[in-house]
Design a protein around this motif. Structure first.
Motif, mmCIF file in Angstrom:
data_model
loop_
_atom_site.group_PDB
_atom_site.id
_atom_site.type_symbol
_atom_site.label_atom_id
_atom_site.label_comp_id
_atom_site.label_asym_id
_atom_site.label_seq_id
_atom_site.Cartn_x
_atom_site.Cartn_y
_atom_site.Cartn_z
ATOM 1 N N ASN A 39 0.845 -1.188 0.000
ATOM 2 C CA ASN A 39 0.000 0.000 0.000
ATOM 3 C C ASN A 39 0.881 1.240 0.000
ATOM 4 O O ASN A 39 1.934 1.255 0.620
ATOM 5 C CB ASN A 39 -0.900 0.000 1.245
ATOM 6 C CG ASN A 39 -1.925 1.085 1.217
ATOM 7 O OD1 ASN A 39 -2.322 1.572 0.174
ATOM 8 N ND2 ASN A 39 -2.383 1.492 2.399
ATOM 9 N N GLU A 40 0.403 2.248 -0.690
ATOM 10 C CA GLU A 40 1.117 3.527 -0.741
ATOM 11 C C GLU A 40 0.073 4.626 -0.632
ATOM 12 O O GLU A 40 -0.902 4.630 -1.371
ATOM 13 C CB GLU A 40 1.868 3.627 -2.070
ATOM 14 C CG GLU A 40 2.572 4.924 -2.293
ATOM 15 C CD GLU A 40 3.228 4.989 -3.668
ATOM 16 O OE1 GLU A 40 3.754 6.070 -3.971
ATOM 17 O OE2 GLU A 40 3.196 4.004 -4.420
ATOM 18 N N ARG A 105 -7.047 -1.031 4.489
ATOM 19 C CA ARG A 105 -6.871 -0.920 3.036
ATOM 20 C C ARG A 105 -8.169 -1.265 2.313
ATOM 21 O O ARG A 105 -8.545 -0.597 1.354
ATOM 22 C CB ARG A 105 -5.766 -1.864 2.549
ATOM 23 C CG ARG A 105 -4.391 -1.337 2.712
ATOM 24 C CD ARG A 105 -3.395 -2.131 1.890
ATOM 25 N NE ARG A 105 -3.445 -3.565 2.056
ATOM 26 C CZ ARG A 105 -2.765 -4.259 2.958
ATOM 27 N NH1 ARG A 105 -1.971 -3.639 3.791
ATOM 28 N NH2 ARG A 105 -2.865 -5.569 3.018
ATOM 29 N N ALA A 106 -8.844 -2.306 2.765
ATOM 30 C CA ALA A 106 -10.115 -2.717 2.150
ATOM 31 C C ALA A 106 -11.159 -1.604 2.299
ATOM 32 O O ALA A 106 -11.893 -1.297 1.365
ATOM 33 C CB ALA A 106 -10.615 -4.007 2.765
ATOM 34 N N LYS A 107 -11.206 -1.004 3.469
ATOM 35 C CA LYS A 107 -12.152 0.070 3.740
ATOM 36 C C LYS A 107 -11.862 1.276 2.843
ATOM 37 O O LYS A 107 -12.765 1.892 2.258
ATOM 38 C CB LYS A 107 -12.081 0.465 5.207
ATOM 39 C CG LYS A 107 -13.151 1.414 5.665
ATOM 40 C CD LYS A 107 -13.029 1.640 7.159
ATOM 41 C CE LYS A 107 -14.054 2.605 7.650
ATOM 42 N NZ LYS A 107 -13.930 2.869 9.081
ATOM 43 N N GLY A 109 -10.317 1.172 -0.019
ATOM 44 C CA GLY A 109 -10.623 0.768 -1.394
ATOM 45 C C GLY A 109 -12.100 0.932 -1.704
ATOM 46 O O GLY A 109 -12.474 1.377 -2.792
ATOM 47 N N LYS A 110 -12.963 0.608 -0.743
ATOM 48 C CA LYS A 110 -14.394 0.773 -0.929
ATOM 49 C C LYS A 110 -14.774 2.241 -1.082
ATOM 50 O O LYS A 110 -15.596 2.609 -1.899
ATOM 51 C CB LYS A 110 -15.163 0.164 0.259
ATOM 52 C CG LYS A 110 -15.214 -1.331 0.244
ATOM 53 C CD LYS A 110 -16.016 -1.850 1.427
ATOM 54 C CE LYS A 110 -15.982 -3.350 1.480
ATOM 55 N NZ LYS A 110 -16.670 -3.856 2.693
ATOM 56 N N LYS A 111 -14.136 3.106 -0.276
ATOM 57 C CA LYS A 111 -14.420 4.540 -0.346
ATOM 58 C C LYS A 111 -14.029 5.093 -1.709
ATOM 59 O O LYS A 111 -14.720 5.934 -2.276
ATOM 60 C CB LYS A 111 -13.676 5.301 0.745
ATOM 61 C CG LYS A 111 -14.304 5.172 2.105
ATOM 62 C CD LYS A 111 -13.581 6.038 3.109
ATOM 63 C CE LYS A 111 -14.205 5.909 4.487
ATOM 64 N NZ LYS A 111 -13.493 6.717 5.476
ATOM 65 N N GLU A 112 -12.898 4.637 -2.250
ATOM 66 C CA GLU A 112 -12.434 5.120 -3.548
ATOM 67 C C GLU A 112 -13.365 4.652 -4.673
ATOM 68 O O GLU A 112 -13.592 5.363 -5.629
ATOM 69 C CB GLU A 112 -11.008 4.652 -3.820
ATOM 70 C CG GLU A 112 -9.982 5.380 -2.965
ATOM 71 C CD GLU A 112 -8.572 4.847 -3.165
ATOM 72 O OE1 GLU A 112 -8.382 3.961 -4.018
ATOM 73 O OE2 GLU A 112 -7.676 5.325 -2.459
ATOM 74 N N GLU A 113 -13.908 3.440 -4.544
ATOM 75 C CA GLU A 113 -14.840 2.924 -5.547
ATOM 76 C C GLU A 113 -16.128 3.738 -5.568
ATOM 77 O O GLU A 113 -16.712 3.970 -6.628
ATOM 78 C CB GLU A 113 -15.142 1.450 -5.280
ATOM 79 C CG GLU A 113 -14.001 0.515 -5.604
ATOM 80 C CD GLU A 113 -14.308 -0.914 -5.211
ATOM 81 O OE1 GLU A 113 -15.472 -1.201 -4.834
ATOM 82 O OE2 GLU A 113 -13.401 -1.740 -5.273
ATOM 83 N N GLU A 114 -16.603 4.136 -4.377
ATOM 84 C CA GLU A 114 -17.844 4.889 -4.279
ATOM 85 C C GLU A 114 -17.699 6.308 -4.829
ATOM 86 O O GLU A 114 -18.640 6.880 -5.323
ATOM 87 C CB GLU A 114 -18.299 4.954 -2.821
ATOM 88 C CG GLU A 114 -18.758 3.607 -2.274
ATOM 89 C CD GLU A 114 -19.030 3.654 -0.793
ATOM 90 O OE1 GLU A 114 -18.888 4.726 -0.175
ATOM 91 O OE2 GLU A 114 -19.371 2.587 -0.231
ATOM 92 N N ALA A 115 -16.506 6.852 -4.685
ATOM 93 C CA ALA A 115 -16.282 8.246 -5.113
ATOM 94 C C ALA A 115 -16.230 8.407 -6.614
ATOM 95 O O ALA A 115 -16.274 7.616 -7.414
ATOM 96 C CB ALA A 115 -14.984 8.774 -4.516
#
Length: 115
Positions: A39-40, A105-107, A109-115
């Protein structure tokens, strides 16, 4: 291979491109030594709790990676040699911290998908 997390603060006088370039340089140090970047994150310009080298803000960056222990010495030497780095800290994650980091990281990733 152990799992590590390193956070470093770059001087606030850098441009956005210079900050990304410097972070990429440290990422290259890790990958050249065989580290696996998990992760970065670039947290951006943040106010620090206290002034360091007469600066009250800095660019915060986080790397999460798996590597052999000798890679850490190389990375921290690179941090010390670069005058753009104000502070850095590398932590070895135990199994509980690694699980937490994976959930985080999973959390994210979900936020980025929703945005």
């Amino acid at each position: 291979m152990n799992q590590y997390e390193t956070v470093f603060i770059l001087t606030p006088v850098l441009s956005d491109d210079q900050m990304k370039e410097t972070a990429a340089k440290f990422k290259k140090v890790l990958t050249d030594k065989g580290a696996d970047i998990l992760n970065e994150e670039a947290w951006g310009l943040k106010k620090m709790a206290y002034a360091i080298k007469k600066k009250s803000t800095g660019f915060y960056c986080l790397f999460e990676f798996k590597a052999e222990p000798e890679v850490i010495k190389t990375l921290e030497t690179a941090f010390r040699r670069d005058e753009k780095v104000i502070r850095f800290q590398t932590v070895k994650l135990d199994k509980y911290a690694a699980e937490y980091a994976e959930k985080r990281r999973a959390k994210l990733g979900k936020k980025e998908e929703e945005a």
